[in-house]
Write a protein that holds these residues in place. Structure first.
Motif, PDB file in Angstrom:
ATOM      1  N   UNK A 225      41.028  44.734  23.642  1.00 30.92           N
ATOM      2  CA  UNK A 225      40.524  43.440  24.108  1.00 30.92           C
ATOM      3  C   UNK A 225      41.324  42.801  25.218  1.00 30.92           C
ATOM      4  N   UNK A 226      42.534  43.298  25.489  1.00 33.65           N
ATOM      5  CA  UNK A 226      43.359  42.697  26.529  1.00 33.65           C
ATOM      6  C   UNK A 226      42.746  42.952  27.915  1.00 33.65           C
ATOM      7  N   UNK A 227      42.663  41.899  28.713  1.00 34.12           N
ATOM      8  CA  UNK A 227      42.141  42.018  30.069  1.00 34.12           C
ATOM      9  C   UNK A 227      40.632  42.007  30.166  1.00 34.12           C
TER      10      UNK A 227
ATOM     11  N   UNK B 228      34.455  42.261  42.223  1.00 39.48           N
ATOM     12  CA  UNK B 228      35.552  42.368  43.187  1.00 39.48           C
ATOM     13  C   UNK B 228      35.058  42.556  44.609  1.00 39.48           C
ATOM     14  N   UNK B 229      33.870  43.164  44.788  1.00 41.25           N
ATOM     15  CA  UNK B 229      33.395  43.379  46.156  1.00 41.25           C
ATOM     16  C   UNK B 229      32.944  42.070  46.811  1.00 41.25           C
ATOM     17  N   UNK B 230      32.114  41.300  46.111  1.00 41.30           N
ATOM     18  CA  UNK B 230      31.694  40.011  46.651  1.00 41.30           C
ATOM     19  C   UNK B 230      32.862  39.060  46.830  1.00 41.30           C
ATOM     20  N   UNK B 231      33.772  39.050  45.854  1.00 39.38           N
ATOM     21  CA  UNK B 231      34.941  38.171  45.938  1.00 39.38           C
ATOM     22  C   UNK B 231      35.873  38.605  47.068  1.00 39.38           C
ATOM     23  N   UNK B 232      36.001  39.915  47.285  1.00 37.45           N
ATOM     24  CA  UNK B 232      36.823  40.391  48.398  1.00 37.45           C
ATOM     25  C   UNK B 232      36.256  39.912  49.722  1.00 37.45           C
ATOM     26  N   UNK B 233      34.952  40.030  49.881  1.00 38.08           N
ATOM     27  CA  UNK B 233      34.320  39.576  51.124  1.00 38.08           C
ATOM     28  C   UNK B 233      34.567  38.088  51.332  1.00 38.08           C
ATOM     29  N   UNK B 234      34.403  37.316  50.282  1.00 38.32           N
ATOM     30  CA  UNK B 234      34.532  35.855  50.393  1.00 38.32           C
ATOM     31  C   UNK B 234      35.960  35.442  50.719  1.00 38.32           C
TER      32      UNK B 234
ATOM     33  N   UNK C  16      46.600  42.529  55.695  1.00 37.27           N
ATOM     34  CA  UNK C  16      45.947  43.288  54.634  1.00 37.27           C
ATOM     35  C   UNK C  16      45.479  42.384  53.514  1.00 37.27           C
ATOM     36  N   UNK C  17      44.690  42.962  52.600  1.00 34.26           N
ATOM     37  CA  UNK C  17      44.074  42.162  51.548  1.00 34.26           C
ATOM     38  C   UNK C  17      43.920  42.988  50.281  1.00 34.26           C
ATOM     39  N   UNK C  18      44.308  42.399  49.141  1.00 30.55           N
ATOM     40  CA  UNK C  18      44.024  42.969  47.823  1.00 30.55           C
ATOM     41  C   UNK C  18      43.470  41.861  46.934  1.00 30.55           C
ATOM     42  N   UNK C  19      42.351  42.116  46.294  1.00 27.78           N
ATOM     43  CA  UNK C  19      41.661  41.088  45.517  1.00 27.78           C
ATOM     44  C   UNK C  19      42.486  40.603  44.335  1.00 27.78           C
ATOM     45  N   UNK C  20      43.410  41.424  43.827  1.00 23.90           N
ATOM     46  CA  UNK C  20      44.209  41.022  42.663  1.00 23.90           C
ATOM     47  C   UNK C  20      45.017  39.755  42.941  1.00 23.90           C
ATOM     48  N   UNK C  21      45.321  39.478  44.203  1.00 21.77           N
ATOM     49  CA  UNK C  21      46.102  38.289  44.545  1.00 21.77           C
ATOM     50  C   UNK C  21      45.320  37.002  44.327  1.00 21.77           C
ATOM     51  N   UNK C  22      44.021  37.103  44.099  1.00 20.90           N
ATOM     52  CA  UNK C  22      43.166  35.915  44.037  1.00 20.90           C
ATOM     53  C   UNK C  22      42.612  35.636  42.646  1.00 20.90           C
ATOM     54  N   UNK C  23      43.198  36.237  41.615  1.00 20.19           N
ATOM     55  CA  UNK C  23      42.670  36.078  40.259  1.00 20.19           C
ATOM     56  C   UNK C  23      42.510  34.618  39.865  1.00 20.19           C
ATOM     57  N   UNK C  24      43.468  33.802  40.242  1.00 22.67           N
ATOM     58  CA  UNK C  24      43.439  32.391  39.845  1.00 22.67           C
ATOM     59  C   UNK C  24      42.278  31.635  40.485  1.00 22.67           C
ATOM     60  N   UNK C  25      41.661  32.211  41.503  1.00 19.48           N
ATOM     61  CA  UNK C  25      40.584  31.519  42.228  1.00 19.48           C
ATOM     62  C   UNK C  25      39.227  32.201  42.052  1.00 19.48           C
ATOM     63  N   UNK C  26      39.124  33.152  41.114  1.00 23.91           N
ATOM     64  CA  UNK C  26      37.860  33.865  40.934  1.00 23.91           C
ATOM     65  C   UNK C  26      36.704  32.910  40.638  1.00 23.91           C
TER      66      UNK C  26
END
Length: 330
Positions: free
Chosen positions: A103-105, A125-131, A271-281
């Motif tokens: 259940x973690x994550x 992650x794809x839509x959020x990466x674009x945004x 560069x960009x990695x979506x993991x950096x934006x978890x707090x703003x999903x």
């Protein structure tokens, strides 16, 4: 019960082949306290998995590992307080048709009014990466010119539309005339280039961007990016979201020297990695849902049916077989 699974049998050399993957079976034990039995519904296949196989994306995937990526699953049985049978969940899951999870994550999914697969595409992650990549790094302004490579793919197709919503003139680069027509007729791109049939991509970019390029949303790298970056305006912004053109390289490249252009044109390259934006999903998902509900944002999914077709779907990414997000429905 038995669980189907797919392992990375061997590391690919160049473009992955079906022989690099192995279908196997394992007997699953009964769930213990705190565990869930999940039935996988949809699995995302993504280009970055190839980079993990090459050791360029941590942690790496090595021969013998069970493949994994983002997936949507249904809770079949639960011995965990936070989940009940029937719940739909999203998380990084092994490529299995059934699996046991602690259940973690995992994120419990609400009814968005869109298909569950959308949580792996436009709401994932794809839509959020674009945004986030476009708005935070590209910082588009009205009347600027935005060029998007891999523009018919999962991220690029959304990024280009967001650019249009923010007032940019948008040029997309893709791998077929059909994809270019789709970008223009359905997504509202101003123009497009089929790099496979265009003799000189750089000349085509120059023709379509007579006033230069202010933002480049880069999903591919390689010669296409060389051609675009060479035509950037001073103080242009380059968003590096992917480099699929290089993932299968077997030798070091000898492309255009980039740093002199960065200095001469005073470019921002990030560069960009979506993991950096978890707090703003939640922010990103909310904005994307608003645009979809208003009919201002379209999205596409290429869905293959059948768990056994996961390797085929993954390989298809490097052959341009997807329009929008590539997903396997288990």
């Amino acid at each position: 019960m038995k669980s189907k699974l797919i392992r990375l049998a061997s590391l690919p050399v160049g473009i992955p082949q079906e022989a690099n993957f192995n279908l196997g079976f394992e007997e699953l034990p009964a769930i213990k306290a705190g565990e869930l039995l999940l039935k996988t519904l949809y699995i995302s296949v993504d280009p970055y998995l190839r980079a993990k196989m090459a050791g360029g994306h941590k942690p790496p995937l090595v021969a013998g590992d069970i493949m994994y990526s983002r997936a949507v699953a249904e809770v079949v049985a639960s011995a965990a307080a936070d989940f009940k049978p029937g719940d739909k969940v999203l998380g990084f899951l092994e490529w299995r048709d059934y699996l046991i999870h602690n259940g973690e994550g995992l994120t419990r999914l609400d009814d968005s009014g869109l298909p569950l697969s959308s949580y792996l595409s436009v709401l994932g992650s794809t839509g959020l990466s674009a945004y986030f990549a476009l708005t935070d790094i590209g910082k588009p302004k009205p009347c600027e010119t935005l060029v998007v490579s891999g523009a018919a793919g999962a991220v690029g197709s959304i990024a280009g539309q967001i650019g249009k919503l923010m007032g940019c003139r948008v040029i997309g680069i893709a791998g077929s005339n059909e994809k270019v027509d789709w970008m223009k007729s359905q997504l509202g791109f101003d123009a497009g280039i089929d790099y496979k049939t265009t003799p000189d991509t750089g000349a085509a970019v120059s023709s379509l961007c007579p006033d230069g390029i202010d933002i480049y949303f880069d999903n591919v790298g390689g010669a296409i990016s060389d051609a675009v970056i060479n035509r950037m305006n001073d103080y242009g912004r380059v968003v590096v979201c992917g480099s699929i053109a290089n993932y299968n390289d077997t030798a070091s490249g000898t492309g255009m020297p980039l740093l002199p252009l960065v200095v001469y044109k005073k470019l921002l390259v990030q560069g960009f990695l979506i993991a950096d934006y978890k707090a703003r999903f939640a922010e990103g998902i909310g904005r994307l849902q608003q645009w979809i509900a208003a009919g201002q944002l379209q999205y596409a999914e290429t869905i293959m049916d059948g768990f056994d077709r996961l390797p085929e779907a993954f390989i298809g990414l490097f052959e341009g077989k997807n329009e929008g997000k590539m997903i396997v429905r288990v």
